[in-house]
Design a protein around this motif. Structure first.
Motif, PDB file in Angstrom:
ATOM      1  N   TRP A  48     -56.682 -43.542 -20.870  1.00 52.76           N
ATOM      2  CA  TRP A  48     -55.523 -42.703 -20.527  1.00 52.76           C
ATOM      3  C   TRP A  48     -54.218 -43.311 -21.010  1.00 52.76           C
ATOM      4  CZ3 TRP A  48     -57.239 -38.174 -19.504  1.00 52.76           C
ATOM      5  CH2 TRP A  48     -58.457 -38.010 -18.846  1.00 52.76           C
ATOM      6  N   GLU A  63     -52.133 -38.407 -25.998  1.00 49.80           N
ATOM      7  CA  GLU A  63     -53.039 -37.314 -25.650  1.00 49.80           C
ATOM      8  C   GLU A  63     -53.954 -36.919 -26.803  1.00 49.80           C
ATOM      9  OE1 GLU A  63     -52.848 -32.730 -23.891  1.00 49.80           O
ATOM     10  OE2 GLU A  63     -51.025 -33.906 -24.170  1.00 49.80           O
ATOM     11  N   LYS A  64     -53.443 -36.935 -28.028  1.00 54.28           N
ATOM     12  CA  LYS A  64     -54.238 -36.506 -29.180  1.00 54.28           C
ATOM     13  C   LYS A  64     -54.894 -37.676 -29.915  1.00 54.28           C
ATOM     14  CE  LYS A  64     -52.999 -32.203 -28.625  1.00 54.28           C
ATOM     15  NZ  LYS A  64     -53.983 -31.184 -28.156  1.00 54.28           N
ATOM     16  N   VAL A  98     -59.412 -38.619 -27.080  1.00 53.56           N
ATOM     17  CA  VAL A  98     -60.049 -37.315 -27.257  1.00 53.56           C
ATOM     18  C   VAL A  98     -61.572 -37.446 -27.192  1.00 53.56           C
ATOM     19  CG1 VAL A  98     -60.441 -35.431 -28.889  1.00 53.56           C
ATOM     20  CG2 VAL A  98     -58.133 -36.336 -28.576  1.00 53.56           C
ATOM     21  N   VAL A 101     -62.903 -38.245 -23.386  1.00 53.25           N
ATOM     22  CA  VAL A 101     -62.632 -37.342 -22.257  1.00 53.25           C
ATOM     23  C   VAL A 101     -63.083 -35.920 -22.567  1.00 53.25           C
ATOM     24  CG1 VAL A 101     -60.716 -38.763 -21.462  1.00 53.25           C
ATOM     25  CG2 VAL A 101     -60.253 -36.814 -22.968  1.00 53.25           C
ATOM     26  N   HIS A 102     -63.839 -35.746 -23.661  1.00 47.25           N
ATOM     27  CA  HIS A 102     -64.393 -34.443 -24.001  1.00 47.25           C
ATOM     28  C   HIS A 102     -65.895 -34.578 -24.223  1.00 47.25           C
ATOM     29  CE1 HIS A 102     -60.133 -33.728 -24.878  1.00 47.25           C
ATOM     30  NE2 HIS A 102     -60.392 -32.439 -24.736  1.00 47.25           N
ATOM     31  N   ASP A 158     -65.596 -29.679 -24.877  1.00 45.77           N
ATOM     32  CA  ASP A 158     -65.073 -29.295 -23.567  1.00 45.77           C
ATOM     33  C   ASP A 158     -64.442 -30.503 -22.882  1.00 45.77           C
ATOM     34  OD1 ASP A 158     -66.093 -26.714 -23.923  1.00 45.77           O
ATOM     35  OD2 ASP A 158     -68.050 -27.307 -23.115  1.00 45.77           O
ATOM     36  N   TYR A 159     -63.291 -30.265 -22.233  1.00 46.99           N
ATOM     37  CA  TYR A 159     -62.620 -31.347 -21.511  1.00 46.99           C
ATOM     38  C   TYR A 159     -63.423 -31.701 -20.259  1.00 46.99           C
ATOM     39  CZ  TYR A 159     -59.190 -33.870 -18.732  1.00 46.99           C
ATOM     40  OH  TYR A 159     -58.560 -34.806 -17.965  1.00 46.99           O
ATOM     41  N   GLY A 206     -62.739 -35.181 -18.697  1.00 47.61           N
ATOM     42  CA  GLY A 206     -62.036 -36.249 -18.000  1.00 47.61           C
ATOM     43  C   GLY A 206     -62.905 -37.477 -17.822  1.00 47.61           C
TER      44      GLY A 206
END
Length: 542
Positions: free
Chosen positions: A264, A268-269, A274, A277-278, A283-284, A286
């Motif tokens: 984290w 974000e990208k 990525v 957390v997908h 699909d996200y 977390g």
């Protein structure tokens, strides 16, 4: 959120354990006839790990101390070599002939006391096996265990005919050395973890090693220690050493220093965030929630926040024992989290699995080293990294750092492999100033086939012994002069010149001959042959 139970993996593990027995009964299950130090034939490893690492076979019951349940000395690893077993005079003779390291007179370090270090060296091709011989010479030391894993895809003759094998066989210098070739790690896949987990399992389980080491360090064959073995042992000394009692799972390229980087903390990208957390479908999800059963038989859900560290670590014996024992339990947090990363095809698990376990499991998340505001160790303020390496310099980093220093390139003629765009890159003498300032204990990657100077310079007894050589603002090195090629080119040039001269001479001769022939034809036309009687006499002058 996500949870995973993996009965299919457990079924596959059962098949993988039964298959070798079936092959053995059919006469098909023998190991490759790799011969190790001392000319001994290959023997099955003390602790087997199946090829997909989905299940660790228990070598002994955790609660049973009876050596009958533990691997015997006959179940030795390929290429055993034990030093320090002879008489004192023989040991002194070995030290003199082999160049075994001894602390200089008057030094505070001795071969007695200090931490007992257990190393894993991994090598995957002829070049890293050759470089590993320099690493081996630098870390061999009394009370030291050295396990060497050779990639199973490498032809066994490469190791058997190597300098590394000759050093292990004849010059262990008091260390206990073991060699085997079991796994074929694939970059980016879970199999990258196999040699490390296998070595930890062997160190914990085999009676030859059990309780005979304090710190586990895994190293690539193209690593070198910065400091001598006695100094390293003293730094990790359980009785007051400044590095004792902590787990180190990062290197200098980790921008959060000695603390692994939470997924984290990346933008974000950013690709690392990525990816973790997908789901594979995009699909996200977390953080992953792992269903597992604790030691008391209680079912629990534990949230695992992914942390990035390094593939190369220095771990306490207590943490290693925890990992080994938990990976033997099918439904433990360690096993279920491992299975989850395999099912989701997570990349870079050699950099995330152990770091994530360390950061999410009590009490081990309290074993990170204490840091000062500058990111250096509180117990050793001169130290900013466990390992110095250069990576991810092909673009600005996730935290905005823009690399500006040059780095070593690999010539086409070199045995060294070309680094991937993101590294790790090879180091040389121009990196010594940064190594010195980092206070790192190990450097990677180095090779005698690229810059032998840095390999021959290490190890030293103090970082102050390293020259303060750093990269100039810009340096351009000319191509290496190949006099053989230049001579060949000169000879070809001389031959071509001689050929041109011969051609020009021939053309001139042909031209002259043509002109001569044309002249003779012209004379015949101007002076035709006639009879003398037919010639009129010239008139007489008056």
């Amino acid at each position: 959120m996500m949870s995973r139970r993996h009965s299919f993996l457990r079924s596959r593990a059962a098949v993988s354990l039964l298959l070798p027995l079936l092959l053995l009964l059919l006469g098909l299950g023998s190991r490759p006839n790799c011969r190790g130090a001392g000319g001994r034939s290959a023997r099955v490893s003390a602790v087997e790990i199946d090829s997909d690492a989905s299940q660790r076979a228990a070598a002994a019951d955790d609660d049973d101390d009876d050596d009958d349940d533990a691997p015997s000395d006959d179940d030795a690893i390929v290429g055993d070599s034990t030093g320090g077993s002879g008489e004192g005079g023989e040991e002194e003779e070995e030290e003199e002939e082999c160049g075994c390291y001894s602390p200089p007179p008057g030094s505070t370090t001795t071969t007695k006391g200090g931490a007992r270090l257990a190393y894993l060296i991994t090598a995957h091709n002829a070049r890293t096996i050759d470089d590993a011989s320099y690493l081996f010479r630098a870390i061999r030391y009394p009370s030291t265990i050295i396990i060497v894993h050779i990639d199973n895809r490498t032809d066994e003759g490469v190791y058997l005919n190597s300098t590394l094998r000759r050093e292990i066989e004849s010059c262990p210098c008091g260390s206990d050395v073991h060699v085997d070739r079991l796994f074929e790690p694939e970059w980016g896949e879970w199999s990258m973890n196999d040699p490390t987990h296998w070595a930890m399992d062997v160190l914990v389980s085999h009676p030859r090693f059990r309780d005979k080491w304090d710190v586990f360090l895994n190293l690539s064959g193209d690593t070198m220690p910065v400091l001598t073995p006695d100094v390293l042992s003293e730094l990790f000394d359980p009785d007051g050493g400044p590095l004792a009692g902590s787990n180190y799972v990062t290197s200098s390229n980790c921008e959060t220093g000695f603390v692994p980087t939470s997924v984290w903390q990346f933008p974000e990208k950013w690709h690392k965030r990525v990816h973790y957390v997908h789901s594979p479908d995009g699909d996200y999800v977390g953080d992953t929630i792992i269903e597992h059963v604790d030691l008391d038989g209680v079912a629990r859900n534990t949230t695992m926040t992914t942390h990035f560290g390094s593939q190369w670590m220095a771990l306490t014996a207590d943490f290693v024992r925890y990992l080994v024992s938990e990976l033997r339990r099918e439904e433990s947090l360690a096993s279920m989290y491992r299975d989850d990363t395999i099912e989701l095809a997570r990349l870079m698990t050699d950099e995330t699995y152990i770091a994530t376990m360390l950061m999410n499991v009590r009490p081990y998340n309290d074993t990170l080293p204490e840091l000062l505001p500058g990111g250096n160790l509180a117990s050793l303020p001169s130290m900013y990294a466990m390992r110095y390496e250069r990576m991810d310099e092909h673009y600005p980093t996730a935290f905005g750092l823009v690399p500006v220093q040059q780095r070593y390139d690999v010539p086409n003629a070199s045995l060294c492999d070309k680094p991937r765009p993101w590294g790790p890159y090879f180091l040389g003498v121009y990196d010594l100033a940064n190594i010195r300032r980092s206070g790192a204990l190990f450097v990677r990657k180095v090779s005698v086939h690229l810059d032998p100077n840095i390999v021959h310079m290490l190890p030293v007894r103090s970082h102050d012994d390293l020259p303060d050589i750093q990269w100039p603002d810009e340096v351009k090195i000319s191509e290496k002069v190949d006099w053989g090629m230049l001579r060949a080119q000169a000879r070809e040039k001389a031959k071509a010149k001689e050929a041109r001269r011969a051609k020009m001479k021939l053309e001139k001769e042909e031209e002259d001959q043509g002109e001569e022939e044309e002249g003779e034809e012209g004379d015949d036309e101007l002076d035709p042959e006639v009879d003398d009687d037919e010639v009129e006499p010239e008139p007489e002058e008056k």
